[in-house]
Design a protein around this motif. Structure first.
Motif, short mmCIF file in Angstrom:
data_model
loop_
_atom_site.label_atom_id
_atom_site.label_comp_id
_atom_site.label_asym_id
_atom_site.label_seq_id
_atom_site.Cartn_x
_atom_site.Cartn_y
_atom_site.Cartn_z
N PRO A 1 128.77 77.63 46.42
CA PRO A 1 128.07 77.79 47.69
C PRO A 1 128.99 77.79 48.91
N GLY B 1 131.11 81.76 50.73
CA GLY B 1 129.80 81.35 50.20
C GLY B 1 129.26 82.30 49.17
N GLY B 2 128.95 81.78 47.99
CA GLY B 2 128.40 82.61 46.93
C GLY B 2 127.04 83.17 47.30
N ARG B 3 126.77 84.38 46.86
CA ARG B 3 125.48 85.02 47.18
C ARG B 3 125.26 86.24 46.31
N ASP B 4 124.04 86.73 46.33
CA ASP B 4 123.67 87.97 45.67
C ASP B 4 123.97 89.11 46.64
N VAL B 5 124.83 90.02 46.25
CA VAL B 5 125.22 91.14 47.10
C VAL B 5 124.77 92.45 46.46
N THR C 1 130.88 78.95 38.47
CA THR C 1 131.30 79.42 39.78
C THR C 1 132.63 78.77 40.15
N GLY D 1 127.93 90.55 54.56
CA GLY D 1 128.56 89.26 54.84
C GLY D 1 130.05 89.22 54.66
N SER E 1 128.90 86.62 43.50
CA SER E 1 128.00 85.71 42.79
C SER E 1 128.75 84.67 41.99
#
Length: 229
Positions: free
Chosen positions: A143, A190-194, A114, A176, A139
């Motif tokens: 964070p 902020g990293g995330r599952d989209v 990341t 987001g 992703s």
């Protein structure tokens, strides 16, 4: 109702004259008139310098990688600076140790780590599945990482050729992302599952000039299964 054009797959699109754009990010540096700082509304160097240790930057559609090279000269030796471009640098200059230059399709490439910062300066204009790349890039963020890219909702169409920009921006915001219509910039913190409620159909390299005045790609979707990063 507009008639949709024949749509190309990713490999076909990347062989088209519009995507083989050798001027993209070839001369753009970190700061100044023609710079990442000006285009993104944020100084990548200042953002990365604020990191507590080992700052990392992924630049998609990086061209010659000039901005990455300039950053490497200032940032700590343990910085990780990665550039991904379909063509790569046209001038064979050795890269600093902190800079990794990858020649690959951003539509197929995936990192093994990341990043604190992910950028795509005017690169999405030449990507077929723009929404898929944005979802995947989300992703790739740490964070507390930051994603910044240029995005033109007018380039996104439904299967019948009608405009999908308003619905797409609403879906991105619900996931987001923030979008500035004035600057044509999209961002995510902020990293995330989209997952986005659109299924990619293909691309039109003959869509014509976009807001930059340069020829760009039209991306076609249908409402359907969500895109996966």
């Amino acid at each position: 109702m507009p008639t949709p054009p024949p749509l190309l797959t990713a490999p076909e699109l990347e062989r088209s004259a519009v995507v083989a754009n050798n001027t993209m990010n070839r001369e753009r540096g970190l700061a100044g008139v023609n710079s990442y700082a000006r285009e993104l509304g944020l100084s990548p160097l200042a953002h990365l310098s604020s990191r507590p240790a080992a700052p990392s930057w992924l630049d998609l559609c990086s061209g010659e990688g000039r901005a990455l090279r300039e950053a490497a000269a200032v940032l700590p030796a343990d910085a990780v600076l990665t550039g991904v471009d379909l063509v790569g640098p046209l001038v064979p200059i050795p890269a600093p140790p902190a800079v990794e230059e990858i020649i690959a399709s951003v539509s197929a490439w995936t990192p093994t780590r990341t990043y604190d910062l992910v950028t795509c300066v005017h690169g999405l204009h030449y990507v077929g599945d723009q929404l898929g790349l944005l979802a995947r890039a989300a992703s790739w963020l740490a964070p507390d990482g930051l994603l910044l890219a240029h995005f033109d909702p007018e380039s996104v169409r439904l299967a019948d050729g009608s405009a999908a920009g308003r619905a797409v921006v609403a879906a991105l915001r619900a996931a987001g992302f923030r979008y500035s219509a004035r600057h044509h910039r999209i961002g995510l913190e902020g990293g995330r599952d989209v997952r986005l409620p659109f299924r990619y159909l293909g691309a039109d390299p003959g869509a014509g000039p976009n807001y930059t005045g340069q020829p760009a790609v039209g991306s076609y979707y249908s409402p359907g299964p969500e895109t996966n990063p």
